[in-house]
Design a protein around this motif. Structure first.
Motif, mmCIF file in Angstrom:
data_model
loop_
_atom_site.group_PDB
_atom_site.id
_atom_site.type_symbol
_atom_site.label_atom_id
_atom_site.label_comp_id
_atom_site.label_asym_id
_atom_site.label_seq_id
_atom_site.Cartn_x
_atom_site.Cartn_y
_atom_site.Cartn_z
ATOM 1 N N UNK A 89 2.777 7.591 9.148
ATOM 2 C CA UNK A 89 3.449 8.505 10.072
ATOM 3 C C UNK A 89 3.019 8.206 11.504
ATOM 4 N N UNK A 90 3.925 8.503 12.416
ATOM 5 C CA UNK A 90 3.628 8.301 13.833
ATOM 6 C C UNK A 90 2.788 9.454 14.353
ATOM 7 N N UNK A 91 1.771 9.135 15.117
ATOM 8 C CA UNK A 91 0.895 10.145 15.704
ATOM 9 C C UNK A 91 0.946 9.993 17.219
ATOM 10 N N UNK A 92 1.379 11.049 17.901
ATOM 11 C CA UNK A 92 1.511 10.993 19.358
ATOM 12 C C UNK A 92 0.170 10.856 20.055
ATOM 13 N N UNK A 93 -0.857 11.473 19.486
ATOM 14 C CA UNK A 93 -2.164 11.379 20.130
ATOM 15 C C UNK A 93 -2.756 9.973 20.001
ATOM 16 N N UNK A 147 -2.478 6.759 8.676
ATOM 17 C CA UNK A 147 -2.372 6.982 7.237
ATOM 18 C C UNK A 147 -1.913 8.417 6.978
ATOM 19 N N UNK A 148 -0.957 8.633 6.064
ATOM 20 C CA UNK A 148 -0.446 9.997 5.856
ATOM 21 C C UNK A 148 -1.482 10.947 5.258
ATOM 22 N N UNK A 149 -2.538 10.427 4.625
ATOM 23 C CA UNK A 149 -3.532 11.294 3.992
ATOM 24 C C UNK A 149 -4.751 11.496 4.880
ATOM 25 N N UNK A 186 0.824 -1.212 0.000
ATOM 26 C CA UNK A 186 0.000 0.000 0.000
ATOM 27 C C UNK A 186 0.854 1.256 0.000
ATOM 28 N N UNK A 187 1.941 1.254 0.736
ATOM 29 C CA UNK A 187 2.776 2.438 0.872
ATOM 30 C C UNK A 187 4.171 2.143 0.322
ATOM 31 N N UNK A 188 4.789 3.167 -0.247
ATOM 32 C CA UNK A 188 6.150 3.035 -0.775
ATOM 33 C C UNK A 188 6.739 4.420 -0.972
ATOM 34 N N UNK A 189 8.060 4.459 -1.216
ATOM 35 C CA UNK A 189 8.734 5.730 -1.477
ATOM 36 C C UNK A 189 8.609 6.691 -0.318
ATOM 37 N N UNK A 190 8.157 7.916 -0.614
ATOM 38 C CA UNK A 190 7.948 8.929 0.428
ATOM 39 C C UNK A 190 6.543 8.905 0.998
ATOM 40 N N UNK A 191 5.672 8.119 0.403
ATOM 41 C CA UNK A 191 4.295 8.014 0.872
ATOM 42 C C UNK A 191 4.217 6.856 1.872
#
Length: 548
Positions: free
Chosen positions: A316-320, A326-328, A308-313
């Motif tokens: 991401x870690x979410x502290x909350x 998901x980055x989007x 599903x994800x590759x490269x720069x996409x």
């Protein structure tokens, strides 16, 4: 006639040499390393402080690094290989059980376990009443009882007071319909093989391979890389230890006795792992082939066929959310356990190929020694070099190797592997420092080709000894020979007690690496001289006509 620039003079005057001529001279470190290899001395020893607790004397001594690969330290790797050969030889053709039966429990052991049973019941009652103070007191008492049980000679798992928060997921153990059935016999409490003809007790040499993934040439490289199934090859390599373990379980249940083995996992030229094993006793060839055909391992992991994800996409870690999102959409990704809840089919099934080689071997023969050498032949090489990926590899082999490694890097190796994030799943133990798609596990590295576990697999009752026990036996043999011959080494030290301490870089009392090598070489030369002297004395003490 040669000129001064053509050859180095017999007596080198460094002041008269040019920079180009000095570049052709041997370095001190290289000479010391080669000399150490010639004498079988570790080429990268660790400097350790040895403190005599009786006299207070402190010595900095070289300690072998213990490497198992010859590209790191050839002498240590060869020493480990020879130790494995001794371990294989001692357990292969035994005529008596190497491990005695467990003794009957003593009265003290039964009394301690009975007291623990009462405390376990009391803890459950206090836990049901919500009495936290009583529970804490019982936990402390049980911890003391567990220590007493261990000291009394009781081993094995002790039932915890607190049940696990989440029960383990249980899956059906029903065999797959496409796998043949195997007979199941009661397992006898024996490990030695049968005797034939009243005097012969042969054993077995077995080779198991994986299935084909596509046509390959004589060097093991894929003839058609586009049709070669690299995905299945990568997954089979990562889960190969599991199917080997399942094979031995099926073998013991099928043949009806506690089969013991010494096996090594090695790569084929195509990069796929295969398994060589020395088995104590004999098993019919047809039976072993039937067991291999009926053995499989199902990987009950989430599907990871579509990335599903590759490269720069990347997630991401979410502290909350305390996890990856998901980055989007910023929606939390499902955890590994959540993704496994509704599985109806395994993500992958590992099975052996049709090539199963079985051969009977008699103990004490030249053939037995040759097969032991074959079992341990590649233990000093990393997996890629053992598969032929070295300086002499062809370009097609290198391309085949690169494609296999590329597939391994996007294949999860465990439930905690960060590669799961590429498939939209949070691995177990995910945290801020986890990098999506970047796993430090050996299975993803080019030199391991997916073989991340141990290269040598030995059953528990093979020889009744650990590898450290075999090493100690070899050292004791030398000491007994020296004592019997009356040879007292001049370099011998007292038996201690000693305390060992690691040194730090920059310590003023730590010698340089060449100095440590020269010290170890000098010590090895004295050892060899004393051992040869003891052998001469022992041979002269033999009765006339006796063989040395």
């Amino acid at each position: 006639m040669s000129t001064p620039t053509d050859a180095t003079p017999a007596v080198v005057d460094h002041d008269q040499l040019t920079r180009a001529q000095k570049a052709l001279l041997a370095l001190t470190g290289d000479v010391a390393r080669q000399l150490a290899e010639d004498h079988g001395v570790c080429v990268r020893p660790l400097a350790m402080r040895r403190i005599d607790l009786t006299t207070g004397r402190v010595d900095v001594v070289p300690v072998p690094c213990g490497a198992r690969r010859e590209d790191l330290c050839r002498p240590c790797a060869e020493k480990n290989r020879r130790l494995r050969m001794a371990q294989c030889r001692q357990g292969w053709h035994l005529e008596e059980e190497p491990v005695p039966a467990r003794p009957d429990p003593t009265a003290e052991q039964k009394q301690l376990l009975a007291a623990r049973a009462d405390l376990h019941a009391a803890y459950q009652a206090a836990r049901a009443d919500g009495d936290d103070e009583e529970c804490e007191e019982i936990r402390e008492t049980v911890a003391e009882l567990d220590d007493a049980l261990r000291a009394a000679g009781v081993t094995g798992r002790l039932e915890p007071l607190d049940p696990p928060d989440k029960p383990a997921r249980k899956r059906s153990t029903r065999r797959r319909q496409d796998a043949p059935n195997l007979p199941r016999r009661p397992v006898e409490n024996r490990t030695v093989g049968r005797v034939f003809g009243g005097r012969y007790r042969p054993s077995t040499f077995l080779t198991l391979t994986l299935d084909s993934y596509g046509r390959v040439d004589n060097n093991g490289a894929a003839l058609d890389p586009d049709s070669y199934d690299y995905r299945r090859a990568a997954r089979d390599a990562i889960h190969f230890p599991k199917i080997v373990n399942r094979f031995w379980q099926n073998t013991r249940r099928c043949v009806g006795w506690d089969v013991q083995y010494f096996g090594t996992v090695e790569p084929q030229r195509r990069g796929a792992p295969h398994f060589h094993a020395a088995i104590r006793g004999t098993i019919p060839r047809a039976e072993l082939r039937a067991i291999a055909a009926a053995t499989y391992h199902q990987v009950w992991w989430p599907a990871h066929d579509v990335q599903i994800y590759s490269g720069n996409h990347l997630p991401r870690w979410d502290d909350r959310a305390k996890g990856f999102v998901d980055p989007d959409t910023r929606e939390p990704l499902p955890t590994f356990d959540e993704a496994c809840e509704d599985l109806t089919r395994p993500a992958h099934v590992v099975q052996f190929g049709t090539q199963v080689h079985v051969k009977g071997i008699l103990g004490g023969t030249e053939e037995a020694g040759r097969h032991i050498g074959y079992l341990t032949k590649y233990l000093t090489k990393d997996v890629a070099r053992a598969a032929g990926i070295d300086d002499n590899a062809t370009e097609r082999m290198r391309a085949h190797h690169r494609r296999l490694v590329a597939e391994l890097r996007i294949t999860p190796c465990s439930p905690r592997c960060p590669v799961w994030l590429l498939y939209g799943i949070q691995p177990k133990g995910a945290r801020l420092s986890t990098t999506p798609g970047q796993c430090k596990g050996k299975a993803h590295k080019a030199e391991h080709l997916g073989i991340a576990g141990r290269r040598v697999l030995v059953s528990r009752k093979w020889s009744g000894k650990t590898l450290a026990d075999h090493a100690t036996e070899r050292a004791q043999f030398v000491r007994q020979l020296l004592d019997k011959a009356g040879v007292r080494p001049g370099y011998a030290v007292d038996d201690g007690p000693f305390e060992w301490e690691r040194t730090k870089p920059g310590d003023p009392d730590v010698p340089t690496r060449p100095a440590l090598l020269l010290s170890a070489i000098s010590e090895r030369q004295r050892w060899k001289a004393d051992y040869e002297a003891a052998q001469l004395v022992a041979s002269s003490q033999l009765p006339e006509g006796a063989a040395a």
